[in-house]
Design a protein around this motif. Structure first.
Motif, PDB file in Angstrom:
ATOM      1  N   ASP A 129      35.097  55.660 -25.680  1.00 41.27           N
ATOM      2  CA  ASP A 129      36.161  56.301 -26.468  1.00 41.27           C
ATOM      3  C   ASP A 129      35.864  57.794 -26.642  1.00 41.27           C
ATOM      4  O   ASP A 129      36.778  58.590 -26.825  1.00 41.27           O
ATOM      5  CB  ASP A 129      36.244  55.676 -27.865  1.00 41.27           C
ATOM      6  CG  ASP A 129      36.707  54.231 -27.825  1.00 41.27           C
ATOM      7  OD1 ASP A 129      37.355  53.839 -26.837  1.00 41.27           O
ATOM      8  OD2 ASP A 129      36.404  53.490 -28.793  1.00 41.27           O
TER       9      ASP A 129
ATOM     10  N   GLN B 211      43.101  52.342 -25.277  1.00 42.22           N
ATOM     11  CA  GLN B 211      42.284  53.560 -25.419  1.00 42.22           C
ATOM     12  C   GLN B 211      43.092  54.793 -25.026  1.00 42.22           C
ATOM     13  O   GLN B 211      44.114  54.675 -24.333  1.00 42.22           O
ATOM     14  CB  GLN B 211      41.056  53.468 -24.502  1.00 42.22           C
ATOM     15  CG  GLN B 211      40.022  52.451 -24.941  1.00 42.22           C
ATOM     16  CD  GLN B 211      38.845  52.398 -23.961  1.00 42.22           C
ATOM     17  OE1 GLN B 211      38.986  51.905 -22.845  1.00 42.22           O
ATOM     18  NE2 GLN B 211      37.704  52.897 -24.381  1.00 42.22           N
ATOM     19  N   GLN B 212      42.621  55.973 -25.441  1.00 46.18           N
ATOM     20  CA  GLN B 212      43.230  57.209 -24.948  1.00 46.18           C
ATOM     21  C   GLN B 212      42.961  57.289 -23.441  1.00 46.18           C
ATOM     22  O   GLN B 212      41.920  56.810 -22.982  1.00 46.18           O
ATOM     23  CB  GLN B 212      42.603  58.415 -25.637  1.00 46.18           C
ATOM     24  CG  GLN B 212      42.950  58.508 -27.107  1.00 46.18           C
ATOM     25  CD  GLN B 212      42.226  59.659 -27.801  1.00 46.18           C
ATOM     26  OE1 GLN B 212      41.515  60.430 -27.175  1.00 46.18           O
ATOM     27  NE2 GLN B 212      42.426  59.759 -29.097  1.00 46.18           N
TER      28      GLN B 212
END
Ligand SMILES: NC(=O)c1ccc[n+]([C@@H]2O[C@H](COP(=O)([O-])OP(=O)(O)OC[C@H]3O[C@@H](n4cnc5c(N)ncnc54)[C@H](OP(=O)(O)O)[C@@H]3O)[C@@H](O)[C@H]2O)c1
Length: 272
Positions: free
Chosen positions: A82, A114-115
């Motif tokens: 992350d 997640q990004q």
């Protein structure tokens, strides 16, 4: 790359662990390095490469120690994280830019919630980073800078103006707990700490390391290079072996997790 050994206490999910002796495809490598599921706090994974004789650099940089297997795992670990945390010494000496991930890796992350790309988070006491460096100019996402209120205000402002999210802790130095709180509040639980030795030492001093991934490169270098950790006091942190992977060129990749969960250690401390 072949899996030589895997500890059954730390397999990602029942039935999904790679088989010992098997040649590892990218998916198997990812499963071998899966973070624990349902994390309730940031999990600090540290990743380093060293020579057989323990040097953390060759010719002043870690790149001299890299091998194809190390690069492959380095990329997998970034793709799983992350946030990628690094000390300012490493960001400066290795001219860090943002994490780059291929489209398929971004898509997989998005599907997992997640990004698309993990931000680089730099820990610095001085806030002495060049706003024209790759950290700010060669990245898909702005960096996060964690420093203290002792760092010059104009240096902090310059980094903010260059697009960084800047956090200044009201302490003399940056402690691991401060880093963890900031990452946690941003929703980052799968943490990858890429060094260097000074920042690793800070996290060891604060008893905040959950896992160490170590590549041993098949070279001996001698010289005066340091080790992968450096701190003012020595303290013993027992670790269990999670797996051993070997590549045909001699590279050995090990994953170690701490013997006693930090949560247990923390709760027994607070009971005293
Ligand atoms: N072999 C590998 O896998 C590997 C990995 C990473 C790095 N390296 C090598 O390691 C060398 C760099 O070593 P290093 O120990 O200088 O790197 P580092 O740990 O990345 O950087 C040390 C710097 O980080 C900041 N820092 C660390 N702990 C802090 C704390 N508690 N509070 C505030 N600031 C803190 C300080 O920055 P300020 O000076 O800005 O205050 C400190 O000077 C390079 O040669 C690099 O190539 C090797």
């Amino acid at each position: 790359m072949r899996l030589l050994d895997i500890a059954t206490y730390f397999t990602p999910r029942e039935g999904s662990a790679p088989t010992v002796g098997a040649e590892l495809d990218d998916d198997a490598v990812l499963r071998a390095y899966a973070y624990p599921e349902a994390l309730t706090r940031p999990w600090i994974r540290v990743n380093f490469v060293s020579s057989i004789d323990g040097a953390v650099t060759a010719d002043g940089a870690s790149a001299g120690l890299g091998t194809p297997a190390d690069k492959r795992v380095f990329d997998v670990l970034r793709g799983a994280a992350d946030a990628v945390v690094v000390g300012a010494g490493t960001a400066r000496s290795e001219n860090y830019g943002g994490v780059r991930l291929p489209e398929w890796a971004r898509a997989r992350r998005v599907a997992l919630g997640q990004q698309p790309v993990p931000p680089v988070v730099v820990v610095t006491g001085s806030a002495s980073l060049d706003p024209r460096s790759r950290l700010f100019t060669d990245t898909d996402v702005p960096p996060t800078i964690i420093t203290t209120t002792s760092a010059p205000a104009d240096a902090r402002r310059r980094l903010q103006n260059a697009g960084a999210s800047v956090f200044a802790l009201k302490t003399d130095a940056v402690f691991a707990s401060g880093v963890s709180e900031i990452l946690d509040s941003a929703g980052h639980r799968r943490i990858l700490l890429e060094g260097g030795p000074g920042l690793f030492g800070t996290f060891l001093d604060d008893d905040a390391v959950d896992e160490v991934c170590l590549t041993t490169s098949p070279v001996v270098v001698g010289g005066s290079a340091g080790r992968i950790s450096r701190s003012s006091t020595a303290s013993l942190h027992a670790m269990k072996r999670a797996h051993v992977i070997a590549d045909d060129d001699g590279t050995v990749l090990t994953r170690w997790v701490r013997t006693r969960s930090r949560d247990v250690a923390e709760s027994s401390r607070s009971e005293k």
